[in-house]
Design a protein around this motif. Structure first.
Motif, PDB file in Angstrom:
ATOM      1  N   ARG A  16       0.826  -1.213   0.000  1.00  0.00           N
ATOM      2  CA  ARG A  16       0.000   0.000   0.000  1.00  0.00           C
ATOM      3  C   ARG A  16       0.861   1.264   0.000  1.00  0.00           C
ATOM      4  O   ARG A  16       0.338   2.380   0.025  1.00  0.00           O
ATOM      5  N   ILE A  18       2.412   4.404   0.872  1.00  0.00           N
ATOM      6  CA  ILE A  18       2.045   5.335   1.944  1.00  0.00           C
ATOM      7  C   ILE A  18       0.642   5.003   2.410  1.00  0.00           C
ATOM      8  O   ILE A  18      -0.305   5.023   1.639  1.00  0.00           O
ATOM      9  N   HIS A  19       0.545   4.693   3.670  1.00  0.00           N
ATOM     10  CA  HIS A  19      -0.726   4.234   4.198  1.00  0.00           C
ATOM     11  C   HIS A  19      -0.913   4.911   5.551  1.00  0.00           C
ATOM     12  O   HIS A  19      -0.323   4.523   6.550  1.00  0.00           O
ATOM     13  N   GLY A  20      -1.680   5.975   5.536  1.00  0.00           N
ATOM     14  CA  GLY A  20      -2.016   6.832   6.666  1.00  0.00           C
ATOM     15  C   GLY A  20      -1.208   6.660   7.931  1.00  0.00           C
ATOM     16  O   GLY A  20      -0.045   7.028   8.003  1.00  0.00           O
ATOM     17  N   GLN A  21      -1.857   6.071   8.948  1.00  0.00           N
ATOM     18  CA  GLN A  21      -1.275   6.030  10.278  1.00  0.00           C
ATOM     19  C   GLN A  21      -0.029   5.158  10.344  1.00  0.00           C
ATOM     20  O   GLN A  21       0.869   5.420  11.135  1.00  0.00           O
ATOM     21  N   PHE A  47      -1.174  10.756 -11.331  1.00  0.00           N
ATOM     22  CA  PHE A  47      -2.362  10.757 -10.455  1.00  0.00           C
ATOM     23  C   PHE A  47      -2.061  10.005  -9.161  1.00  0.00           C
ATOM     24  O   PHE A  47      -2.313  10.502  -8.056  1.00  0.00           O
ATOM     25  N   MET A  48      -1.496   8.797  -9.269  1.00  0.00           N
ATOM     26  CA  MET A  48      -1.185   8.018  -8.075  1.00  0.00           C
ATOM     27  C   MET A  48      -0.096   8.686  -7.234  1.00  0.00           C
ATOM     28  O   MET A  48      -0.070   8.560  -6.014  1.00  0.00           O
ATOM     29  N   ASN A  50       0.125  11.872  -6.771  1.00  0.00           N
ATOM     30  CA  ASN A  50      -0.609  12.847  -5.953  1.00  0.00           C
ATOM     31  C   ASN A  50      -1.368  12.168  -4.830  1.00  0.00           C
ATOM     32  O   ASN A  50      -1.439  12.699  -3.717  1.00  0.00           O
ATOM     33  N   VAL A  51      -1.931  10.978  -5.110  1.00  0.00           N
ATOM     34  CA  VAL A  51      -2.618  10.214  -4.061  1.00  0.00           C
ATOM     35  C   VAL A  51      -1.651   9.944  -2.907  1.00  0.00           C
ATOM     36  O   VAL A  51      -1.990  10.093  -1.733  1.00  0.00           O
ATOM     37  N   MET A  52      -0.419   9.564  -3.250  1.00  0.00           N
ATOM     38  CA  MET A  52       0.599   9.274  -2.222  1.00  0.00           C
ATOM     39  C   MET A  52       1.005  10.556  -1.476  1.00  0.00           C
ATOM     40  O   MET A  52       1.132  10.570  -0.257  1.00  0.00           O
ATOM     41  N   LEU A  54      -0.615  13.339  -0.974  1.00  0.00           N
ATOM     42  CA  LEU A  54      -1.667  13.848  -0.088  1.00  0.00           C
ATOM     43  C   LEU A  54      -1.747  13.037   1.203  1.00  0.00           C
ATOM     44  O   LEU A  54      -2.170  13.550   2.236  1.00  0.00           O
ATOM     45  N   ALA A  55      -1.367  11.765   1.130  1.00  0.00           N
ATOM     46  CA  ALA A  55      -1.495  10.886   2.296  1.00  0.00           C
ATOM     47  C   ALA A  55      -0.270  10.967   3.204  1.00  0.00           C
ATOM     48  O   ALA A  55      -0.262  10.368   4.274  1.00  0.00           O
ATOM     49  N   GLY A 113      -0.431  -8.002   0.650  1.00  0.00           N
ATOM     50  CA  GLY A 113      -1.753  -8.598   0.590  1.00  0.00           C
ATOM     51  C   GLY A 113      -1.754  -9.983  -0.029  1.00  0.00           C
ATOM     52  O   GLY A 113      -0.753 -10.426  -0.607  1.00  0.00           O
ATOM     53  N   SER A 124      -0.754  -9.111   8.691  1.00  0.00           N
ATOM     54  CA  SER A 124      -1.321  -8.806   7.372  1.00  0.00           C
ATOM     55  C   SER A 124      -0.329  -9.080   6.243  1.00  0.00           C
ATOM     56  O   SER A 124      -0.423  -8.490   5.176  1.00  0.00           O
TER      57      SER A 124
ATOM     58  N   LEU B  67      -8.544  11.782   5.363  1.00  0.00           N
ATOM     59  CA  LEU B  67      -7.535  11.609   4.331  1.00  0.00           C
ATOM     60  C   LEU B  67      -6.393  10.762   4.879  1.00  0.00           C
ATOM     61  O   LEU B  67      -5.850  11.053   5.936  1.00  0.00           O
ATOM     62  N   GLY B  69      -4.966   6.443   5.137  1.00  0.00           N
ATOM     63  CA  GLY B  69      -5.570   5.210   5.623  1.00  0.00           C
ATOM     64  C   GLY B  69      -6.180   4.394   4.502  1.00  0.00           C
ATOM     65  O   GLY B  69      -6.231   4.823   3.349  1.00  0.00           O
ATOM     66  N   TYR B  72      -9.127   5.822   2.312  1.00  0.00           N
ATOM     67  CA  TYR B  72      -8.603   6.820   1.377  1.00  0.00           C
ATOM     68  C   TYR B  72      -7.910   6.152   0.196  1.00  0.00           C
ATOM     69  O   TYR B  72      -8.136   6.505  -0.963  1.00  0.00           O
TER      70      TYR B  72
END
Lengths: 165, 136
Positions: A16, A18-21, A47-48, A50-52, A54-55, A113, A124, B67, B69, B72
């Protein structure tokens, strides 16, 4: 023993990226200001990227490179000042980096995964036999390979994992 | 009518919708996708993909808890589609606002309204009320 060992903060495998927490926790522990993603797919997809970005936790810069660019950027760099968190999607990429001169000391397997050929091995994390063999080869070359999802949580070494499988 | 998809950690989305329906009455075209404890990220992605497939080409607004997690990561991938919009930080006031307004507005307009309403709903209440008159 090679002597161009890059003083990388941590190389982490997590599909994943960059995955938030999760990444926020690692960044805190490593006091990292810089995340380097090495992944051909994301490198080709603004696009991806930018997704990274922002997170990412506040104040942390995110750089995204293809495998070849990643090798060029990370190879032999004494990166003591700026602790870097390197994020990869697979053991294959970790081995490619290592074979091409990015000699990290620690490899954290954090999240992979389920996929065809993979079986759950720890929390996981799912790995195929081929991926386990790749990780073993890195251990043989002196890399400390551990499986751990979040800092502070239980971690296991590859050796103790293999002894249980 | 714009379709609404609420995507959250835990059952927050389910309860938000239930609470909104308590106030506004039963709603159609509102979907909830919950990431439950110990559920794998792929499971959430599958559930989200199934909902979006059901919604089809309708204008869709996704309301996300925050935003970063797993929710998101799953939602962001879907935002390449031009008919899907997304607002983060879902709260009850913004949900009530867009449920009341969605007959007349596109997903993009609703997204702007949701941000405005959601922000304005958050108040530090005591300073607004002023000093209390003592035991009067």
């Amino acid at each position: 023993m090679e002597h161009d060992i890059a003083d990388l903060g941590l190389v982490r495998i997590d599909d994943r990226l960059i995955h938030g927490q999760v990444v926020a926790n690692w960044v805190k522990v490593l006091r990292s200001r810089r995340i380097v993603i090495v992944d051909d797919d994301v490198a080709a997809d603004s696009f991806m990227q930018n997704v990274m970005r922002l997170a990412a936790p506040p104040g942390v810069t995110v750089e995204v490179y293809s495998l070849q660019e990643g090798i060029n950027v990370l190879k032999g760099k004494p990166l003591q000042a700026d602790k870097i968190l390197v994020l990869l999607k697979s053991p294959q990429v970790a081995e490619q980096l290592y074979r091409n001169g990015v000699h990290f000391k620690v490899l954290n397997v954090g999240g992979l995964g389920a996929a065809p050929g993979r079986r759950p091995v720890f929390k996981s994390i799912s790995l195929s036999d081929e991926e386990l063999a790749i990780l073993q080869r890195l251990v043989d070359r002196g890399v400390e390979v551990t499986l751990q999802t979040v800092p502070g949580e239980k971690k296991v070494s590859l050796a103790s994992l293999l002894s249980r499988l | 009518m714009t379709q609404i998809v609420v995507v959250t950690h835990g059952r927050l989305g389910e309860e938000l919708l239930r609470t909104a329906e308590m106030i506004l009455g039963p709603q159609e075209g509102v979907h909830v996708v919950s990431l439950l404890a110990e559920e794998r990220p792929e499971t959430l992605q599958d559930k989200l993909d199934a909902v979006l497939q059901r919604v089809g080409a309708d204008d869709t607004l996704i309301l996300l808890d925050f935003l970063g997690g797993t929710p998101y990561n799953a939602v962001a991938r879907c935002l390449r589609d031009s008919h899907i919009e997304c607002v983060t930080g879902v709260n009850l006031p913004l949900l009530l606002e867009i449920l009341s307004a969605r007959d007349a507005f596109s997903a993009a307009d609703l997204a702007q309204m949701a941000v405005r309403t959601g922000r304005e709903a958050i108040k530090n209440l005591k300073p607004l009320l002023g000093p209390a008159s003592d035991g009067a």
